[in-house]
Design a protein around this motif. Structure first.
Motif, short mmCIF file in Angstrom:
data_model
loop_
_atom_site.label_atom_id
_atom_site.label_comp_id
_atom_site.label_asym_id
_atom_site.label_seq_id
_atom_site.Cartn_x
_atom_site.Cartn_y
_atom_site.Cartn_z
N ILE A 169 -12.50 -7.03 -0.73
CA ILE A 169 -13.24 -7.39 -1.94
C ILE A 169 -14.07 -8.65 -1.69
O ILE A 169 -15.25 -8.71 -2.05
CB ILE A 169 -12.28 -7.58 -3.13
CG1 ILE A 169 -11.65 -6.24 -3.51
CG2 ILE A 169 -12.99 -8.21 -4.33
CD1 ILE A 169 -10.51 -6.33 -4.49
N THR A 226 -12.34 0.17 -8.89
CA THR A 226 -11.28 -0.36 -9.75
C THR A 226 -10.54 0.78 -10.42
O THR A 226 -11.13 1.60 -11.11
CB THR A 226 -11.86 -1.31 -10.80
OG1 THR A 226 -12.53 -2.37 -10.13
CG2 THR A 226 -10.77 -1.90 -11.68
N LYS A 248 -8.46 5.31 -3.70
CA LYS A 248 -8.62 4.12 -2.88
C LYS A 248 -7.27 3.50 -2.53
O LYS A 248 -7.21 2.49 -1.85
CB LYS A 248 -9.48 3.06 -3.58
CG LYS A 248 -10.95 3.42 -3.68
CD LYS A 248 -11.58 3.72 -2.34
CE LYS A 248 -11.99 2.52 -1.57
NZ LYS A 248 -12.69 2.83 -0.32
N HIS A 249 -6.19 4.10 -3.00
CA HIS A 249 -4.85 3.61 -2.70
C HIS A 249 -3.98 4.78 -2.28
O HIS A 249 -3.98 5.81 -2.93
CB HIS A 249 -4.23 2.93 -3.92
CG HIS A 249 -5.03 1.75 -4.37
ND1 HIS A 249 -4.93 0.53 -3.79
CD2 HIS A 249 -5.96 1.63 -5.35
CE1 HIS A 249 -5.75 -0.31 -4.39
NE2 HIS A 249 -6.39 0.34 -5.33
N ALA A 309 -15.39 1.01 2.78
CA ALA A 309 -15.15 0.46 1.45
C ALA A 309 -15.94 1.24 0.40
O ALA A 309 -15.47 1.44 -0.72
CB ALA A 309 -15.51 -1.02 1.42
N PHE A 337 -7.82 1.62 0.88
CA PHE A 337 -7.86 0.27 1.42
C PHE A 337 -6.83 0.09 2.54
O PHE A 337 -7.04 -0.71 3.45
CB PHE A 337 -7.58 -0.75 0.31
CG PHE A 337 -8.73 -0.93 -0.64
CD1 PHE A 337 -9.92 -1.50 -0.21
CD2 PHE A 337 -8.63 -0.54 -1.95
CE1 PHE A 337 -10.98 -1.67 -1.07
CE2 PHE A 337 -9.68 -0.71 -2.83
CZ PHE A 337 -10.86 -1.28 -2.40
N GLU A 338 -5.76 0.84 2.47
CA GLU A 338 -4.72 0.73 3.51
C GLU A 338 -5.26 1.14 4.88
O GLU A 338 -4.86 0.61 5.90
CB GLU A 338 -3.50 1.59 3.14
CG GLU A 338 -2.69 1.03 1.98
CD GLU A 338 -3.23 1.41 0.60
OE1 GLU A 338 -4.30 2.06 0.51
OE2 GLU A 338 -2.60 1.03 -0.40
N GLU A 382 -7.19 -1.72 6.21
CA GLU A 382 -6.25 -2.75 6.68
C GLU A 382 -5.64 -2.37 8.02
O GLU A 382 -5.51 -3.21 8.91
CB GLU A 382 -5.15 -2.97 5.63
CG GLU A 382 -4.21 -4.09 6.00
CD GLU A 382 -3.21 -4.40 4.90
OE1 GLU A 382 -2.53 -5.43 5.02
OE2 GLU A 382 -3.11 -3.63 3.93
N GLU A 412 -6.82 -5.43 0.91
CA GLU A 412 -7.72 -5.15 -0.21
C GLU A 412 -8.43 -6.40 -0.74
O GLU A 412 -9.65 -6.39 -0.91
CB GLU A 412 -6.98 -4.44 -1.34
CG GLU A 412 -7.85 -4.12 -2.54
CD GLU A 412 -7.11 -3.43 -3.66
OE1 GLU A 412 -7.74 -3.21 -4.70
OE2 GLU A 412 -5.93 -3.11 -3.51
N ARG A 471 -17.47 -2.52 -7.47
CA ARG A 471 -16.19 -2.88 -8.10
C ARG A 471 -15.85 -1.93 -9.24
O ARG A 471 -14.69 -1.54 -9.40
CB ARG A 471 -16.23 -4.32 -8.63
CG ARG A 471 -15.94 -5.37 -7.62
CD ARG A 471 -14.63 -5.20 -6.92
NE ARG A 471 -13.51 -5.61 -7.74
CZ ARG A 471 -12.28 -5.15 -7.61
NH1 ARG A 471 -11.98 -4.25 -6.71
NH2 ARG A 471 -11.31 -5.58 -8.38
#
Length: 106
Positions: free
Chosen positions: A46, A66, A71-72, A24, A31-32, A35, A42, A62
């Protein structure tokens, strides 16, 4: 009272809990990936980070993640993750082929 994601997180072995927090914090780990490996989406990550970090550290984290593109995963690359062993094997054979060609030339 901890929420469900935090309870699921606590059931993980200590080394996996540490790995989730480490992933993280990493800028390049989406984040995937978390997961896929640990089953924490996600919002779950958090919530876990909110529970595990000090308030100031959580706010710092954060603000870092953000809106961060890294991160995606993009929709095009989501299912195109390379098989590292296969890529390493290909690079190995390409290296051998290049050495053989250069040895024939000299």
């Amino acid at each position: 009272m901890p929420k469900a994601p935090v309870k699921r997180f606590r059931r993980l072995p200590d080394d996996e809990q540490s790995r989730v927090i480490e992933m993280a914090w990493e800028d390049r780990t989406p984040f995937e990936a978390i997961e896929t490996l640990f089953g924490l989406a996600e919002p779950d990550v958090i919530e876990v980070m909110r529970h595990q970090l000090k308030p100031a550290s959580f706010r710092l984290w954060r603000t870092r993640v953000t809106g961060r593109d890294t991160k995606h995963q993009t929709p095009n690359t989501k299912h195109q993750t390379p098989n590292t062993k296969l890529c390493a094997r290909r690079m190995f054979y390409v290296d051998i082929a290049q050495r053989n060609i250069s040895a024939e030339i000299h």
